[in-house]
Design a protein around this motif. Structure first.
Motif, PDB file in Angstrom:
ATOM      1  N   PRO A   1     -10.558   3.654  -4.741  1.00 13.34           N
ATOM      2  CA  PRO A   1      -9.230   3.714  -5.363  1.00 13.34           C
ATOM      3  C   PRO A   1      -8.714   2.346  -5.789  1.00 13.34           C
ATOM      4  N   ILE A   2      -7.773   2.352  -6.723  1.00 14.68           N
ATOM      5  CA  ILE A   2      -7.089   1.138  -7.161  1.00 14.68           C
ATOM      6  C   ILE A   2      -5.736   1.094  -6.461  1.00 14.68           C
ATOM      7  N   THR A   3      -5.423  -0.041  -5.829  1.00 10.86           N
ATOM      8  CA  THR A   3      -4.155  -0.172  -5.114  1.00 10.86           C
ATOM      9  C   THR A   3      -3.481  -1.491  -5.491  1.00 10.86           C
TER      10      THR A   3
ATOM     11  N   LEU B   1      -2.229   1.443   7.631  1.00  9.64           N
ATOM     12  CA  LEU B   1      -1.732   0.323   6.835  1.00  9.64           C
ATOM     13  C   LEU B   1      -2.343   0.220   5.444  1.00  9.64           C
ATOM     14  N   LEU B   2      -3.359   1.005   5.166  1.00  4.77           N
ATOM     15  CA  LEU B   2      -3.951   0.968   3.828  1.00  4.77           C
ATOM     16  C   LEU B   2      -3.243   1.970   2.925  1.00  4.77           C
ATOM     17  N   SER B   3      -3.439   1.820   1.630  1.00  2.00           N
ATOM     18  CA  SER B   3      -2.751   2.675   0.660  1.00  2.00           C
ATOM     19  C   SER B   3      -2.947   4.149   1.000  1.00  2.00           C
ATOM     20  N   GLY B   4      -1.875   4.889   0.827  1.00  2.08           N
ATOM     21  CA  GLY B   4      -1.935   6.305   1.129  1.00  2.08           C
ATOM     22  C   GLY B   4      -1.857   6.617   2.614  1.00  2.08           C
ATOM     23  N   GLY B   5      -1.506   5.612   3.434  1.00  2.00           N
ATOM     24  CA  GLY B   5      -1.392   5.831   4.869  1.00  2.00           C
ATOM     25  C   GLY B   5      -2.721   5.979   5.577  1.00  2.00           C
ATOM     26  N   ARG B   6      -3.763   5.341   5.045  1.00  2.79           N
ATOM     27  CA  ARG B   6      -5.080   5.435   5.680  1.00  2.79           C
ATOM     28  C   ARG B   6      -5.211   4.414   6.808  1.00  2.79           C
TER      29      ARG B   6
ATOM     30  N   GLY C   1       0.800  -1.222   0.000  1.00  2.00           N
ATOM     31  CA  GLY C   1       0.000   0.000   0.000  1.00  2.00           C
ATOM     32  C   GLY C   1       0.830   1.267   0.000  1.00  2.00           C
ATOM     33  N   ILE C   2       2.133   1.135   0.204  1.00  2.00           N
ATOM     34  CA  ILE C   2       3.007   2.314   0.292  1.00  2.00           C
ATOM     35  C   ILE C   2       2.982   3.174  -0.977  1.00  2.00           C
ATOM     36  N   PRO C   3       2.970   2.558  -2.186  1.00  2.00           N
ATOM     37  CA  PRO C   3       2.951   3.420  -3.388  1.00  2.00           C
ATOM     38  C   PRO C   3       1.718   4.314  -3.493  1.00  2.00           C
ATOM     39  N   GLY C   4       0.693   4.033  -2.688  1.00  2.00           N
ATOM     40  CA  GLY C   4      -0.509   4.857  -2.742  1.00  2.00           C
ATOM     41  C   GLY C   4      -1.565   4.267  -3.651  1.00  2.00           C
ATOM     42  N   ALA C   5      -2.574   5.057  -3.947  1.00  2.00           N
ATOM     43  CA  ALA C   5      -3.707   4.590  -4.737  1.00  2.00           C
ATOM     44  C   ALA C   5      -4.007   5.550  -5.872  1.00  2.00           C
TER      45      ALA C   5
END
Length: 197
Positions: free
Chosen positions: A35-37, A72-77, A22-26
């Motif tokens: 969003p697509i992750t 822990l979710l994409s984009g630091g959510r 998830g670090i690269p973001g969404a």
């Protein structure tokens, strides 16, 4: 079903892998609310490598930690709020998706076969997740199931690529490190006692 330290280690490892993806973001194509992750790739790999219950458990651990507030979710959510947005159904669908992938890839098999991995990732990693995600998205956005399904088509190309990557990575891991896989345990054959007179 007895859980060993080895099981716990595998589950924790894949929860971490899904988080790292998830670090690269969404990306939200066309301004979509969902969003697509890359994290779905981790969900597919968890089921393919760990089997149904360990794969599902790794996703569940990730979601519980996310609900507790870890980003822990994409984009630091993170936080309980992520389960009250249009994408929340897809998150819950990850648990089912990992389980279905694991069932298809591992059922009666002692090693992964590419076509079973491909089938598992399509049925579990895509269709099972959509089956949970689409109705929740429709309800939260006030769409009909038909409209939500059409909107979901934007995810299909990316998910298909992730499914193909899962097949390639699963077979590569099997060749390089087969011990990473959890395969059905073979029944232990006890030696026949020999009586000595």
């Amino acid at each position: 079903m007895k859980t060993t330290l080895n099981d716990i280690t595998r589950i924790a490892t894949f929860a971490a892998i899904i988080a790292v993806l998830g670090i690269p973001g969404a990306v939200s194509p066309f301004g979509m609310a969902v969003p697509i992750t890359l994290q779905t790739l981790g969900v597919m790999l968890a089921g393919a490598i760990l089997g149904w219950w360990r794969g599902a458990a790794s996703v569940l651990v990730l979601l519980v930690l996310t609900a507790a507030g870890l980003p822990l979710l994409s984009g630091g959510r993170g936080g309980i709020g992520v389960f009250f947005v249009p994408s929340s159904g897809y998150l819950i669908g990850w648990v089912l998706g990992a389980a279905v992938v694991g069932v298809i890839v591992h059922a009666g098999a002692t090693r992964p076969v590419w076509w079973r991995v491909a089938l598992g990732t399509v049925v579990g990693g895509m269709l099972a997740i959509y089956a949970v995600g689409i109705p929740v998205m429709a309800a939260m956005l006030g769409l009909s199931l038909g409209e939500a399904t059409i909107a979901n088509f934007a995810f299909v190309p990316g998910d298909a690529i992730k499914a193909a990557l899962t097949v390639a990575l699963t077979m590569a891991v099997w060749k390089a490190y087969p011990r990473a896989f959890v395969t059905p345990r073979q029944p232990r054959v006890e030696p026949t006692p020999v009586s000595v007179r």
